[in-house]
Design a protein around this motif. Sequence first.
Motif, PDB file in Angstrom:
ATOM      1  N   ALA A 286       0.721  -1.139   0.179  1.00 37.33           N
ATOM      2  CA  ALA A 286      -0.060   0.129   0.014  1.00 37.33           C
ATOM      3  C   ALA A 286       1.038   1.287  -0.056  1.00 37.33           C
ATOM      4  O   ALA A 286       0.521   2.023  -0.617  1.00 37.33           O
ATOM      5  CB  ALA A 286      -0.941   0.110   1.220  1.00 37.33           C
ATOM      6  N   PHE A 287       1.856   1.142   0.652  1.00 31.16           N
ATOM      7  CA  PHE A 287       2.838   2.480   1.005  1.00 31.16           C
ATOM      8  C   PHE A 287       3.621   2.584  -0.317  1.00 31.16           C
ATOM      9  O   PHE A 287       3.407   3.908  -0.924  1.00 31.16           O
ATOM     10  CB  PHE A 287       3.784   2.101   1.850  1.00 31.16           C
ATOM     11  N   PHE A 288       4.178   1.799  -1.205  1.00 32.32           N
ATOM     12  CA  PHE A 288       4.593   2.151  -2.392  1.00 32.32           C
ATOM     13  C   PHE A 288       3.604   2.436  -3.630  1.00 32.32           C
ATOM     14  O   PHE A 288       3.868   3.343  -4.364  1.00 32.32           O
ATOM     15  CB  PHE A 288       5.393   0.925  -2.961  1.00 32.32           C
ATOM     16  N   LYS A 289       2.344   1.714  -3.622  1.00 28.42           N
ATOM     17  CA  LYS A 289       1.402   2.254  -4.542  1.00 28.42           C
ATOM     18  C   LYS A 289       0.874   3.736  -4.242  1.00 28.42           C
ATOM     19  O   LYS A 289       0.729   4.580  -4.977  1.00 28.42           O
ATOM     20  CB  LYS A 289       0.036   1.355  -4.471  1.00 28.42           C
ATOM     21  N   ASN A 290       0.744   4.185  -2.844  1.00 25.13           N
ATOM     22  CA  ASN A 290       0.528   5.517  -2.632  1.00 25.13           C
ATOM     23  C   ASN A 290       1.639   6.406  -2.866  1.00 25.13           C
ATOM     24  O   ASN A 290       1.371   7.524  -3.869  1.00 25.13           O
ATOM     25  CB  ASN A 290       0.199   5.600  -1.037  1.00 25.13           C
ATOM     26  N   LEU A 291       2.924   6.247  -2.619  1.00 32.67           N
ATOM     27  CA  LEU A 291       3.763   6.866  -3.060  1.00 32.67           C
ATOM     28  C   LEU A 291       3.996   7.170  -4.735  1.00 32.67           C
ATOM     29  O   LEU A 291       4.525   8.176  -5.162  1.00 32.67           O
ATOM     30  CB  LEU A 291       5.271   6.575  -2.516  1.00 32.67           C
ATOM     31  N   ARG A 292       3.696   6.003  -5.408  1.00 34.30           N
ATOM     32  CA  ARG A 292       3.940   6.110  -6.613  1.00 34.30           C
ATOM     33  C   ARG A 292       2.582   7.517  -7.310  1.00 34.30           C
ATOM     34  O   ARG A 292       3.297   7.844  -8.280  1.00 34.30           O
ATOM     35  CB  ARG A 292       3.548   4.660  -7.432  1.00 34.30           C
ATOM     36  N   GLU A 293       1.488   7.486  -6.733  1.00 39.79           N
ATOM     37  CA  GLU A 293       0.705   8.388  -6.835  1.00 39.79           C
ATOM     38  C   GLU A 293       1.106   9.630  -6.465  1.00 39.79           C
ATOM     39  O   GLU A 293       0.898  10.905  -7.262  1.00 39.79           O
ATOM     40  CB  GLU A 293      -0.736   8.022  -6.756  1.00 39.79           C
ATOM     41  N   LEU A 294       1.591   9.551  -5.425  1.00 33.88           N
ATOM     42  CA  LEU A 294       2.097  11.126  -4.573  1.00 33.88           C
ATOM     43  C   LEU A 294       3.190  11.979  -5.382  1.00 33.88           C
ATOM     44  O   LEU A 294       3.073  12.885  -5.434  1.00 33.88           O
ATOM     45  CB  LEU A 294       2.261  10.934  -3.162  1.00 33.88           C
ATOM     46  N   ALA A 295       4.250  11.071  -5.832  1.00 31.54           N
ATOM     47  CA  ALA A 295       5.302  11.594  -6.271  1.00 31.54           C
ATOM     48  C   ALA A 295       5.439  12.771  -7.303  1.00 31.54           C
ATOM     49  O   ALA A 295       5.800  13.844  -7.050  1.00 31.54           O
ATOM     50  CB  ALA A 295       6.495  10.429  -6.686  1.00 31.54           C
ATOM     51  N   PRO A 296       4.391  12.252  -8.456  1.00 35.24           N
ATOM     52  CA  PRO A 296       4.387  13.525  -9.312  1.00 35.24           C
ATOM     53  C   PRO A 296       3.779  14.801  -8.933  1.00 35.24           C
ATOM     54  O   PRO A 296       3.879  15.691  -9.636  1.00 35.24           O
ATOM     55  CB  PRO A 296       3.635  12.760 -10.498  1.00 35.24           C
ATOM     56  N   LYS A 297       2.852  14.619  -7.885  1.00 38.99           N
ATOM     57  CA  LYS A 297       2.331  15.687  -7.483  1.00 38.99           C
ATOM     58  C   LYS A 297       3.157  16.688  -6.431  1.00 38.99           C
ATOM     59  O   LYS A 297       2.770  17.825  -6.301  1.00 38.99           O
ATOM     60  CB  LYS A 297       1.056  15.214  -6.327  1.00 38.99           C
ATOM     61  N   VAL A 298       4.204  16.145  -5.836  1.00 39.63           N
ATOM     62  CA  VAL A 298       4.838  17.120  -4.822  1.00 39.63           C
ATOM     63  C   VAL A 298       6.353  17.149  -5.323  1.00 39.63           C
ATOM     64  O   VAL A 298       7.110  18.001  -4.582  1.00 39.63           O
ATOM     65  CB  VAL A 298       4.921  16.257  -3.487  1.00 39.63           C
ATOM     66  N   LEU A 299       7.109  16.288  -6.036  1.00 38.68           N
ATOM     67  CA  LEU A 299       8.433  16.429  -6.505  1.00 38.68           C
ATOM     68  C   LEU A 299       8.822  17.371  -7.599  1.00 38.68           C
ATOM     69  O   LEU A 299       7.880  17.488  -8.191  1.00 38.68           O
ATOM     70  CB  LEU A 299       8.911  15.117  -6.644  1.00 38.68           C
ATOM     71  N   PRO A 300       9.761  18.390  -7.431  1.00 39.94           N
ATOM     72  CA  PRO A 300      10.323  19.175  -8.330  1.00 39.94           C
ATOM     73  C   PRO A 300      10.426  18.440  -9.713  1.00 39.94           C
ATOM     74  O   PRO A 300      10.719  17.133  -9.888  1.00 39.94           O
ATOM     75  CB  PRO A 300      11.503  19.878  -8.120  1.00 39.94           C
ATOM     76  N   LEU A 301      10.403  19.098 -11.051  1.00 40.38           N
ATOM     77  CA  LEU A 301      10.365  18.368 -12.199  1.00 40.38           C
ATOM     78  C   LEU A 301      11.964  17.862 -12.462  1.00 40.38           C
ATOM     79  O   LEU A 301      11.964  16.577 -13.044  1.00 40.38           O
ATOM     80  CB  LEU A 301      10.392  19.468 -13.448  1.00 40.38           C
TER      81      LEU A 301
END
Length: 463
Positions: A286-301
């Motif tokens: 669950a953790f890695f699935k969540n991070l996979r969706e979260l990363a594009p929303k919060v990390l710099p290009l």
Amino acid sequence: MELLMLVPFMLALLYPFMFLLIKLVHQWREQGTCYILHYECFKPSGDRKVDTEFCGNIILRNKNLGINEYKFLLRAIVSSGIGEETYAPRNVISGREESPTLLDGISEMEEFFYDTLDKLFHRTGVPPSEIDILVVNVSLFSPEPSLAARIINRYKMREDIKVFNISGMGCSASLISINIVQNIFKTYKKAFAVVVTSESISPNWYSGNDKSMILANCLFRCGGCSVLLTNNQSLCHRAMFRLRCLVRTHLGASDEAHESALQKEDNQGRPGFHLSKNLPKAATRAFFKNLRELAPKVLPLRELLRYFIVSQLRRAGTSSSGNKAVPTVNFKTGIDHFCLHTGGKAVIDGVGKSLGLTEYDLQPARMTLRRFGNTSASSLWYVLGYMEANKRLKKGNKVLMISFGSGFKCNSCVWEVMRDLEDGNVWEDCIANYPPKASVNPFMNKFGWVMDEKPETVTVPVD
């Protein structure tokens, strides 16, 4: 001519990022505005503290435990990361954990409700009559009328208030409640919302001997938090945080994940909370699935581009070298502080290792576990309070909240700090003592003997 041949390759490289940019702009427009004006964590009275000696006494009171279960519990306490100042419900303090009453559960909740809400309304100057939305989450206690109705009656709130009383959502319920408010804010302008988050320990203390169920008694402690939110942009100068994004992941379709943490009865019909051996596997997935969706929303290009290029190079090299190492995303490029659920020492260690966090990053979660224990869905707010009391939170900082819960779920969100924060809050009278100057486990001195004993040779101390 050679440059023209590179054009398709360049377009193929840029397409994912153009798509990502369009997606982020759309999400930003849909996100709306959600500010935290203030939050109040609950600190029970000192007579409810559970020290090492009292923990031992509680275990000895359980006549259903054999010698192996006794050792198992002591080992769990010694290695839990919990200190001597956590809080237990009053029926456990008085020795009535095997026969809780309805009043025990209601009294535990009302004591928390009225303390935090009184302070919340007083500190903000927002009266109960101006609250448009109320969300209450307590997973394991759902009386009639609802807990939310009790709050409305106490504070004489308006008849048109939007009320949500959610249960069964486990330790990740706080962010579910925030998500409910976030969605309602899209259709109501200049609204106020209150989120009340806690867990009921009084009627849910397990008195049996099933090892998968007695573990919960070692970690869960009393606590709670009330949060005041608004979408009124004219109040942004008063706000503490602004919600940047929120991601929810649910693995309930998987039987293995669904059954990894659930409320059930043991073979003797005694109710409790079962934690299976598959729990770490479900949490990791669950953790890695969540991070996979979260990363594009919060990390710099630049970090996303680095990850994409490294992934392509690794993929190209895998066929020839056989090396299947997976590149990792550096979340610290877009996040300043990490607010982790205090599910236990192993949970904090695992998340920290996965995200490449330092001991400085993990300190708020570790110290919250030590001081308050696992207070279920409210744990995140105690961790946030530790950061604030330590004057870590500066204007513009980004704070990542990560929580896990039965179902199985992993929920996360990112808050932007709107101004420098340094309120002592619930930590005010003890923040100077954390982290402890000497890393001493208070339970090791009294129960450390059990760590080396074999189950069949353990003798129960009588002093």
